[in-house]
Motif scaffolding. Sequence first.
Motif, PDB file in Angstrom:
ATOM      1  N   GLU A   1       0.851  -1.205   0.036  1.00  0.00           N
ATOM      2  CA  GLU A   1       0.010   0.002   0.104  1.00  0.00           C
ATOM      3  C   GLU A   1       0.979   1.256   0.030  1.00  0.00           C
ATOM      4  O   GLU A   1       0.441   2.313  -0.714  1.00  0.00           O
ATOM      5  CB  GLU A   1      -0.850   0.257   1.496  1.00  0.00           C
ATOM      6  N   VAL A   2       2.068   1.375   0.834  1.00  0.00           N
ATOM      7  CA  VAL A   2       2.961   2.323   0.670  1.00  0.00           C
ATOM      8  C   VAL A   2       3.632   2.562  -0.609  1.00  0.00           C
ATOM      9  O   VAL A   2       3.726   3.717  -1.038  1.00  0.00           O
ATOM     10  CB  VAL A   2       3.766   2.084   1.715  1.00  0.00           C
ATOM     11  N   THR A   3       3.874   1.455  -1.145  1.00  0.00           N
ATOM     12  CA  THR A   3       4.511   1.724  -2.605  1.00  0.00           C
ATOM     13  C   THR A   3       3.625   2.110  -3.520  1.00  0.00           C
ATOM     14  O   THR A   3       4.239   2.994  -4.378  1.00  0.00           O
ATOM     15  CB  THR A   3       5.051   0.226  -3.151  1.00  0.00           C
ATOM     16  N   ARG A   4       2.379   1.841  -3.650  1.00  0.00           N
ATOM     17  CA  ARG A   4       1.227   2.304  -4.572  1.00  0.00           C
ATOM     18  C   ARG A   4       1.191   3.860  -4.280  1.00  0.00           C
ATOM     19  O   ARG A   4       1.051   4.779  -5.048  1.00  0.00           O
ATOM     20  CB  ARG A   4       0.074   1.646  -4.410  1.00  0.00           C
ATOM     21  N   PHE A   5       1.130   4.286  -2.816  1.00  0.00           N
ATOM     22  CA  PHE A   5       0.874   5.737  -2.397  1.00  0.00           C
ATOM     23  C   PHE A   5       1.936   6.454  -2.932  1.00  0.00           C
ATOM     24  O   PHE A   5       1.707   7.629  -3.480  1.00  0.00           O
ATOM     25  CB  PHE A   5       0.527   5.876  -1.020  1.00  0.00           C
ATOM     26  N   LEU A   6       3.378   6.064  -2.650  1.00  0.00           N
ATOM     27  CA  LEU A   6       4.398   6.849  -2.728  1.00  0.00           C
ATOM     28  C   LEU A   6       4.667   6.979  -4.168  1.00  0.00           C
ATOM     29  O   LEU A   6       5.240   7.920  -4.932  1.00  0.00           O
ATOM     30  CB  LEU A   6       5.654   6.430  -2.257  1.00  0.00           C
ATOM     31  N   ASP A   7       4.503   5.957  -5.242  1.00  0.00           N
ATOM     32  CA  ASP A   7       4.362   6.084  -6.681  1.00  0.00           C
ATOM     33  C   ASP A   7       3.742   7.078  -7.101  1.00  0.00           C
ATOM     34  O   ASP A   7       4.078   7.841  -7.873  1.00  0.00           O
ATOM     35  CB  ASP A   7       4.053   5.019  -7.334  1.00  0.00           C
ATOM     36  N   ALA A   8       2.558   7.300  -6.344  1.00  0.00           N
ATOM     37  CA  ALA A   8       1.564   8.465  -6.876  1.00  0.00           C
ATOM     38  C   ALA A   8       1.964   9.757  -6.253  1.00  0.00           C
ATOM     39  O   ALA A   8       1.594  10.754  -6.891  1.00  0.00           O
ATOM     40  CB  ALA A   8       0.089   7.940  -6.772  1.00  0.00           C
ATOM     41  N   TRP A   9       2.208   9.741  -4.904  1.00  0.00           N
ATOM     42  CA  TRP A   9       2.428  10.754  -4.095  1.00  0.00           C
ATOM     43  C   TRP A   9       4.103  10.903  -3.695  1.00  0.00           C
ATOM     44  O   TRP A   9       4.313  10.993  -2.320  1.00  0.00           O
ATOM     45  CB  TRP A   9       1.379  11.327  -3.193  1.00  0.00           C
ATOM     46  N   PRO A  10       5.129  10.845  -4.198  1.00  0.00           N
ATOM     47  CA  PRO A  10       6.410  10.917  -3.870  1.00  0.00           C
ATOM     48  C   PRO A  10       6.838  11.938  -2.930  1.00  0.00           C
ATOM     49  O   PRO A  10       7.495  11.709  -1.880  1.00  0.00           O
ATOM     50  CB  PRO A  10       7.244  10.615  -5.107  1.00  0.00           C
ATOM     51  N   ALA A  11       6.059  12.862  -2.972  1.00  0.00           N
ATOM     52  CA  ALA A  11       6.573  14.144  -2.143  1.00  0.00           C
ATOM     53  C   ALA A  11       5.381  14.801  -1.252  1.00  0.00           C
ATOM     54  O   ALA A  11       5.140  15.638  -0.937  1.00  0.00           O
ATOM     55  CB  ALA A  11       6.970  15.320  -3.045  1.00  0.00           C
ATOM     56  N   PHE A  12       4.795  13.645  -0.555  1.00  0.00           N
ATOM     57  CA  PHE A  12       3.581  13.736   0.176  1.00  0.00           C
ATOM     58  C   PHE A  12       3.958  14.534   1.284  1.00  0.00           C
ATOM     59  O   PHE A  12       3.191  15.148   2.122  1.00  0.00           O
ATOM     60  CB  PHE A  12       2.906  12.459   0.592  1.00  0.00           C
ATOM     61  N   HIS A  13       5.158  14.482   1.771  1.00  0.00           N
ATOM     62  CA  HIS A  13       5.768  15.151   2.933  1.00  0.00           C
ATOM     63  C   HIS A  13       7.025  15.655   2.786  1.00  0.00           C
ATOM     64  O   HIS A  13       7.999  15.149   2.389  1.00  0.00           O
ATOM     65  CB  HIS A  13       5.853  14.221   4.139  1.00  0.00           C
ATOM     66  N   LEU A  14       7.198  17.215   3.014  1.00  0.00           N
ATOM     67  CA  LEU A  14       8.489  17.874   2.785  1.00  0.00           C
ATOM     68  C   LEU A  14       8.776  18.530   4.104  1.00  0.00           C
ATOM     69  O   LEU A  14       7.828  19.096   4.751  1.00  0.00           O
ATOM     70  CB  LEU A  14       8.483  18.828   1.549  1.00  0.00           C
ATOM     71  N   SER A  15       9.992  18.680   4.393  1.00  0.00           N
ATOM     72  CA  SER A  15      10.365  19.400   5.651  1.00  0.00           C
ATOM     73  C   SER A  15      11.520  20.442   5.352  1.00  0.00           C
ATOM     74  O   SER A  15      12.338  20.098   4.481  1.00  0.00           O
ATOM     75  CB  SER A  15      11.098  18.183   6.814  1.00  0.00           C
ATOM     76  N   TYR A  16      11.231  21.519   6.075  1.00  0.00           N
ATOM     77  CA  TYR A  16      12.342  22.571   5.540  1.00  0.00           C
ATOM     78  C   TYR A  16      13.651  22.250   6.074  1.00  0.00           C
ATOM     79  O   TYR A  16      14.575  22.544   5.514  1.00  0.00           O
ATOM     80  CB  TYR A  16      11.734  23.888   6.097  1.00  0.00           C
ATOM     81  N   SER A  17      13.703  21.851   7.395  1.00  0.00           N
ATOM     82  CA  SER A  17      14.998  21.619   8.272  1.00  0.00           C
ATOM     83  C   SER A  17      15.259  20.273   8.342  1.00  0.00           C
ATOM     84  O   SER A  17      16.433  19.995   8.983  1.00  0.00           O
ATOM     85  CB  SER A  17      15.123  22.562   9.321  1.00  0.00           C
ATOM     86  N   GLY A  18      14.224  19.351   8.401  1.00  0.00           N
ATOM     87  CA  GLY A  18      14.488  17.916   8.647  1.00  0.00           C
ATOM     88  C   GLY A  18      15.355  17.114   7.607  1.00  0.00           C
ATOM     89  O   GLY A  18      15.185  17.442   6.470  1.00  0.00           O
ATOM     90  N   GLY A  19      16.351  16.562   7.978  1.00  0.00           N
ATOM     91  CA  GLY A  19      17.080  15.900   6.979  1.00  0.00           C
ATOM     92  C   GLY A  19      18.112  16.800   6.329  1.00  0.00           C
ATOM     93  O   GLY A  19      18.847  16.330   5.361  1.00  0.00           O
ATOM     94  N   SER A  20      18.511  18.072   6.873  1.00  0.00           N
ATOM     95  CA  SER A  20      19.458  18.652   6.667  1.00  0.00           C
ATOM     96  C   SER A  20      20.861  18.078   6.478  1.00  0.00           C
ATOM     97  O   SER A  20      20.933  17.458   7.278  1.00  0.00           O
ATOM     98  CB  SER A  20      19.479  20.171   7.240  1.00  0.00           C
ATOM     99  N   ASP A  21      21.645  18.504   5.658  1.00  0.00           N
ATOM    100  CA  ASP A  21      23.063  18.206   5.792  1.00  0.00           C
ATOM    101  C   ASP A  21      23.774  18.434   6.945  1.00  0.00           C
ATOM    102  O   ASP A  21      24.440  17.294   7.357  1.00  0.00           O
ATOM    103  CB  ASP A  21      23.961  19.027   4.656  1.00  0.00           C
ATOM    104  N   ILE A  22      23.637  19.417   7.827  1.00  0.00           N
ATOM    105  CA  ILE A  22      24.185  19.758   9.096  1.00  0.00           C
ATOM    106  C   ILE A  22      23.672  18.725   9.889  1.00  0.00           C
ATOM    107  O   ILE A  22      24.302  18.191  10.708  1.00  0.00           O
ATOM    108  CB  ILE A  22      23.930  21.114   9.565  1.00  0.00           C
ATOM    109  N   GLY A  23      22.304  18.478   9.810  1.00  0.00           N
ATOM    110  CA  GLY A  23      21.445  17.694  11.030  1.00  0.00           C
ATOM    111  C   GLY A  23      21.982  16.217  10.801  1.00  0.00           C
ATOM    112  O   GLY A  23      22.165  15.689  11.799  1.00  0.00           O
ATOM    113  N   CYS A  24      21.947  15.800   9.572  1.00  0.00           N
ATOM    114  CA  CYS A  24      22.225  14.541   9.447  1.00  0.00           C
ATOM    115  C   CYS A  24      23.754  14.087   9.765  1.00  0.00           C
ATOM    116  O   CYS A  24      24.126  13.064  10.313  1.00  0.00           O
ATOM    117  CB  CYS A  24      22.398  13.924   7.917  1.00  0.00           C
TER     118      CYS A  24
END
Length: 481
Positions: free
Chosen positions: A297-320
């Motif tokens: 179900e996740v595969t189908r959903f993400l194929d259709a909506w790959p950018a369903f969640h975006l974060s301004y600062s989460g996963g930043s290069d500095i943060g990682c």
Amino acid sequence: MHKRFKEAPAPGPGTPEVPPLEPGEKRAIVKRFSTHLNKGQIRYLRAGHLDILERRRRALGFTDPETGRAMIDCFTSAGCFNVGRGNPAIRNALVEALSSCDMGSCHLLSEAKIRFARQLVSRAPEGLTHLFFAAGGGEAVDCALKLALGATGRPGIISTWKAYHGHTGLALSANGKAHYRKHFEPLMPGVRFAPFNDLDAIRKMAGPDTAAVIIEPVQGEAGIHVADQAYIQGLRELCDELGIFLIFDEVQTGFGRTGALFAAEHYGVSPDILATAKSMGGGLFPNGAVLYAMRKEVTRFLDAWPAFHLSYSGGSDIGCRVSMAVLEEIDRLGLCDNARERGDQFRQALEEIRAENPGIIREVRGIGLMVGIEYLHEFMGPMMSNALAEGGVFAAYSGNAPQVMRFMLPLTVSQEEIEQVVDVIRQAIRTMKALLPVALPAAKIPGVLPLLNSEKIQTVTFNWLRSLESVAHLMTRRGRR
């Protein structure tokens, strides 16, 4: 074996280590905070002796500049400082990152993102092979709920009574106490609440319209309630049977807090989605993540909506890069093992204190270095918070259960430092006993106990007591000159 990171030794709790603020300096700071930030917050914090300025932050705590005393931090901002305050290795990782990169773009590829993601999923509960990044805990829970709702196409969410999942949109809707939700309703529809550790209650609620069941393996804000093995196992089986996503909120319990990197490891059960944050940023640069299993179900959903969640600062290069250093430091210092060993030591000592004080302490509970002491009455929480602060221990009572004092020490704590904290707790109980001959008889009078347990009454009363303390401190300092 646990190895303490090298840091200048700090004085014991309550020991003055720097000259205190001059009279009037703290009042001026509080006035500016009240004017430009939040006046109501000052009253609330002051009642529990929590209106402390954190200075000289290091290892196990910080210095209170008002009194000059060293404070052991037993709250750690609900678990943000698992690797210690001002950990040199994390600080160096941040400095190095700042010298060679910026935050980067959340939309683009990044070596730092990939490297940390690979490390994290390789150590995650089995089956959690992918992740999204988030700026913090509330956003991580938002993302987790969105993923479950979008992938299943179902509208229903089941949460638990007194659960705390954050203050942002969907996360706020899943908070299990009306106190947090009432001023912002209507919120997300379709959210229902069941008692914690009650599998039958969730079984009666769950059905073909349920997208997810979200739980904290250890409820923090509710008063340190640890999920039973049968409860977790039963939830996994129920969710598998009905096609429901099982979500673990490990924002507080993640990164070694319970004696394992994630609390799910204690149960041998993997959720479909796991949200984490807080100590993932090492207390220096915020970062969060949502780990998930790639169900069809996740595969189908993400194929259709790959950018369903975006974060301004989460996963930043500095943060990682900082988060990678956090994982390395947890391994290097053996912090998961230390959390288990020191947690066992702490709870054993607290059980002895409970046996000595049956008229004050109802129960001691917890896992690893996530420990709670439940007192007999709600008004005892603020009383103990105040008494502990006087002894050099900074601890906070639970927002959803004021009768429960939470202890979430840095995982770097030593055996000797646990003993110091226990000594302060014993002294704080003696201090509280001096007040109980007045409070307990009054509590038996019809209508008085609700007043004593009232947050408003407590705030007024303890602010008044703090004012008397301030006058006493000022007179003592003048007498020494």
